[in-house]
Design an enzyme around this catalytic site. Structure first.
Site, PDB file in Angstrom:
ATOM      1  N   ARG A 250      80.536 -26.572 -18.580  1.00 49.02           N
ATOM      2  CA  ARG A 250      81.445 -27.076 -19.515  1.00 49.02           C
ATOM      3  C   ARG A 250      81.919 -28.347 -19.106  1.00 49.02           C
ATOM      4  NH1 ARG A 250      83.030 -21.847 -18.427  1.00 49.02           N
ATOM      5  NH2 ARG A 250      82.865 -20.419 -20.376  1.00 49.02           N
TER       6      ARG A 250
ATOM      7  N   HIS B 277      79.672 -30.262 -25.550  1.00 43.49           N
ATOM      8  CA  HIS B 277      79.020 -28.894 -25.783  1.00 43.49           C
ATOM      9  C   HIS B 277      77.628 -28.694 -26.097  1.00 43.49           C
ATOM     10  CE1 HIS B 277      81.367 -25.668 -24.391  1.00 43.49           C
ATOM     11  NE2 HIS B 277      81.132 -24.610 -25.127  1.00 43.49           N
TER      12      HIS B 277
ATOM     13  N   ARG C  28      75.327 -27.876 -23.122  1.00 40.54           N
ATOM     14  CA  ARG C  28      75.453 -26.509 -22.713  1.00 40.54           C
ATOM     15  C   ARG C  28      74.705 -25.637 -23.647  1.00 40.54           C
ATOM     16  NH1 ARG C  28      78.779 -23.007 -19.886  1.00 40.54           N
ATOM     17  NH2 ARG C  28      80.043 -21.373 -21.065  1.00 40.54           N
TER      18      ARG C  28
ATOM     19  N   HIS D 169      79.781 -16.584 -19.018  1.00 38.90           N
ATOM     20  CA  HIS D 169      80.343 -15.707 -20.106  1.00 38.90           C
ATOM     21  C   HIS D 169      80.832 -14.505 -19.532  1.00 38.90           C
ATOM     22  CE1 HIS D 169      77.947 -18.029 -23.557  1.00 38.90           C
ATOM     23  NE2 HIS D 169      79.137 -18.682 -22.898  1.00 38.90           N
TER      24      HIS D 169
END
Length: 299
Positions: A150, A245, A248, A271
Site C-alpha cells: 500500500r 492502489h 497493488r 490480507h
C-alpha cells in the site's frame, strides 16, 4: 455531544489503541463513523446508551440512503458501529447490540482497475532518467509493482527495513502487523541506484531515516506519491487516470494471471482474510474472457 456518549466513545478509542493496536488513521475512521451516528441520535432526541434501539439503527440506514452515501461507506459505518456496540456489550454498558441484525448492503459489482504489462512498460519508460527525482520515481514505481504494498506502507519504509542482500522488505501493514515481502532484480537495481545517486542529493544532510523523500529532502507523503504517479501517466500515451492502489491491483492480477496460488498472493498482500484476495480471481477471469472474445474466431 452527551457526556455519556462521549465517555463511551473515548473508552472504545482507548480499547482500539491498547488492545487492538490499531493505527491512528484506522481509529480516526471509527471515531468519524461513531460521531456521525451520534449526530443522528441527537437529532432523534436520544441522549442515553440505554435508550438506543434496533429502530434507531434502521432509521439511521434510511438517513444514510437519503444522504446518498455509497454502499461501501454504509457498509463501513455498519461495521464500525457494530464493533463499537459489541465492545460496550462486552463491558456491560449496554444489554444488547442495536446493530446486531443490520445487514450490510450488497457490494457494488465493480472490479478493481489494473494496468496491462504493456502499460506498465510505458510507465517505467516515463521515469527513465539520471537526475535524483527520476531515480526516486523509478525506485517507487518498481517497488510498488514488485511488492504490491500500500502507499501508506511505502511512505513509512525506513532504511533499516530494506535488506538488499536478500532482496526483502519489512512492511508495517494495517493494525501494525508486520510482514516480509520479497522483490525482484528490477526493483533491487532501481533502489540501489536511488540510494547511491538520488537520495543523498535530495536529503541534503537532513537527519531522518525515511527511504523516500521529496524534493526538499523531507519524508515523502502519500499525497506526494499520488502526484508522482499522476505525473508519470501524463508523460505516457495512457488515457486512464491512476490511483496508487491500481499498482497493488496490478501486482496481484499479474501474479494470478501467471499462475501464482491464491494463498501466496494473500500473504504477499497482507490480507487477513482470503475473501479479500479472491476478488482478484474475478479480475483474472474477466481478463481471460475479454481475451477469448477478442481473439477466438467463433467467440
Amino acid at each position: 455531544m452527551n457526556d455519556q456518549l462521549t465517555d463511551a466513545k473515548n473508552y472504545f478509542v482507548q480499547y482500539l489503541q491498547t488492545e487492538k493496536n490499531y493505527s491512528s488513521l484506522t481509529i480516526s475512521h471509527y471515531v468519524h463513523d461513531i460521531e456521525h451516528f451520534f449526530a443522528f441520535l441527537h437529532r432523534e432526541g436520544v441522549a442515553k446508551l440505554s435508550t438506543i434501539e434496533d429502530l434507531h439503527s434502521r432509521l439511521y440506514l434510511v438517513t444514510l440512503h437519503n444522504e446518498q452515501f455509497s454502499r461501501a461507506s454504509v457498509s463501513r459505518k455498519i461495521s464500525s458501529l457494530r464493533s463499537f456496540f459489541k465492545f460496550l456489550e462486552r463491558e456491560e454498558q449496554i444489554s444488547a447490540n442495536p446493530m446486531s441484525y443490520v445487514l450490510h448492503p450488497k457490494r457494488e459489482g465493480r472490479l478493481p482497475h489494473f494496468f496491462y504489462e504493456e502499460e506498465m512498460e510505458q510507465l517505467f519508460l516515463a521515469c527513465d532518467g539520471t537526475d535524483p527525482l527520476s531515480l526516486r520515481n523509478k525506485a517507487i514505481l518498481e517497488l510498488l509493482y514488485a511488492t504490491g504494498i500500500r502507499v501508506s506502507e511505502c511512505t513509512s519504509i525506513e532504511l533499516k527495513d530494506l535488506d538488499l542482500s536478500l532482496s526483502t522488505l519489512l512492511v508495517k501493514g494495517k493494525g501494525r502487523k508486520e510482514r516480509y515481502v520479497p522483490f525482484g532484480g528490477f526493483a533491487q537495481d532501481a533502489i540501489a541506484q536511488y540510494l547511491k545517486l538520488g537520495r543523498p542529493e535530495l536529503i541534503k544532510e537532513q537527519p531522518h531515516s525515511s527511504l523516500f523523500v521529496n524534493h526538499r529532502g523531507k519524508p515523502l507523503t502519500a499525497r506526494g506519491v499520488r502526484h508522482i504517479l499522476s505525473t508519470l501517466v501524463e508523460k505516457t500515451a495512457l488515457t486512464a487516470s491512476i490511483h496508487p492502489h491500481m499498482l497493488r491491483h496490478t501486482f496481484a492480477t499479474h501474479l494470478l494471471n501467471n499462475g501464482a496460488d491464491l494463498r501466496t498472493v494473500q500473504e504477499l498482500l497482507g490480507h487477513a482474510h482470503l475473501s479479500s484476495t479472491q476478488l482478484y480471481t474475478h479480475v483474472t477471469k474477466e481478463h481471460l474472457r475479454k481475451t477469448y472474445n477478442s481473439f477466438h474466431p467463433r467467440a
